[in-house]
Design a protein around this motif. Structure first.
Motif, PDB file in Angstrom:
ATOM      1  N   TRP A  52      72.100  41.936 -36.927  1.00  0.00           N
ATOM      2  CA  TRP A  52      71.756  43.311 -36.577  1.00  0.00           C
ATOM      3  C   TRP A  52      72.989  44.174 -36.857  1.00  0.00           C
ATOM      4  O   TRP A  52      74.109  43.772 -36.525  1.00  0.00           O
ATOM      5  N   ARG A  74      68.948  43.467 -40.090  1.00  0.00           N
ATOM      6  CA  ARG A  74      68.123  44.437 -39.359  1.00  0.00           C
ATOM      7  C   ARG A  74      69.014  45.608 -38.951  1.00  0.00           C
ATOM      8  O   ARG A  74      69.995  45.420 -38.245  1.00  0.00           O
ATOM      9  N   ALA A  76      69.654  48.919 -36.883  1.00  0.00           N
ATOM     10  CA  ALA A  76      69.211  49.540 -35.634  1.00  0.00           C
ATOM     11  C   ALA A  76      70.061  50.779 -35.361  1.00  0.00           C
ATOM     12  O   ALA A  76      71.258  50.652 -35.071  1.00  0.00           O
ATOM     13  N   VAL A 132      65.726  43.903 -27.484  1.00  0.00           N
ATOM     14  CA  VAL A 132      65.982  42.648 -28.207  1.00  0.00           C
ATOM     15  C   VAL A 132      65.886  41.434 -27.289  1.00  0.00           C
ATOM     16  O   VAL A 132      65.487  40.360 -27.741  1.00  0.00           O
ATOM     17  N   ALA A 143      75.285  40.517 -34.094  1.00  0.00           N
ATOM     18  CA  ALA A 143      75.314  41.940 -34.420  1.00  0.00           C
ATOM     19  C   ALA A 143      76.722  42.380 -34.802  1.00  0.00           C
ATOM     20  O   ALA A 143      77.713  41.743 -34.435  1.00  0.00           O
TER      21      ALA A 143
END
Length: 186
Positions: A52, A74, A76, A132, A143
């Motif tokens: 992330w 991903r 975000a 999440v 992340a």
């Protein structure tokens, strides 16, 4: 849920500048070093190859490098650094002392013009962590984010309130440092 979160590499030419959501660049070698670090960590701990990242290039580009190595990335927006509004991208010395004093004395709720307060950052961080953790099925999350975001997440994980005054804000995590949060109370 376990969150392994790295701070992005040191940006180029950001010394003495108020950097929140200003999209500053990072030397490509430093981006690759962090990607290598995350890739090794993932392999050693046998973690899913999903990363992330925030949409800011100092985080996003690490994710893009990892995609070339078989990771899913991903993006975000909730992982972005605090928005300093009108202060963002300006040298700290050009920001009025009165405004900085107002911020330090009302640390939780002061927001620079067109920016967000620390309370708003905490709300954004907590919202993403809740989302999440609900979706993760207890799978560890990897992340790349920013110092302010990581500090807020650590404080939330520890059950601490949003600091009322600046002196209660913790020191920033180092560039490329990994923090591990268990997030049991979210």
């Amino acid at each position: 849920m376990t969150l392994y979160i790295w701070r992005h590499p040191k940006p180029i030419a950001a010394e003495g500048i108020c950097i929140g959501q200003t999209d500053v660049g990072v030397d490509r070698r430093k981006l690759k070093r962090l990607a290598n670090q995350i890739e090794r960590f993932t392999r050693v701990h046998q973690l899913p190859k999903v990363i992330w990242v925030s949409p800011l290039q100092r985080s996003l580009k690490v994710g893009q490098i990892l995609v070339q190595r078989g990771f899913q990335c991903r993006v975000a927006p909730e992982l972005a650094e605090i928005d300093f509004g009108e202060w963002d991208g300006r040298p700290w010395e050009q920001i009025a002392k009165r405004e900085i004093d107002d911020w330090c004395n009302n640390f939780a709720h002061f927001a620079p013009d067109n920016g967000e307060s620390l309370q708003q950052l905490f709300d954004r961080v907590k919202g993403w962590l809740n989302k999440v953790s609900t979706e993760s099925d207890h799978t560890p999350i990897l992340a790349v984010s920013h110092a302010g975001w990581i500090n807020a997440a650590k404080m939330i994980d520890a059950g601490q309130e949003v600091p009322k005054v600046a002196v209660d804000w913790p020191s920033s995590v180092a560039y490329r440092e990994c923090s591990c949060l268990e997030l049991s109370g979210i």
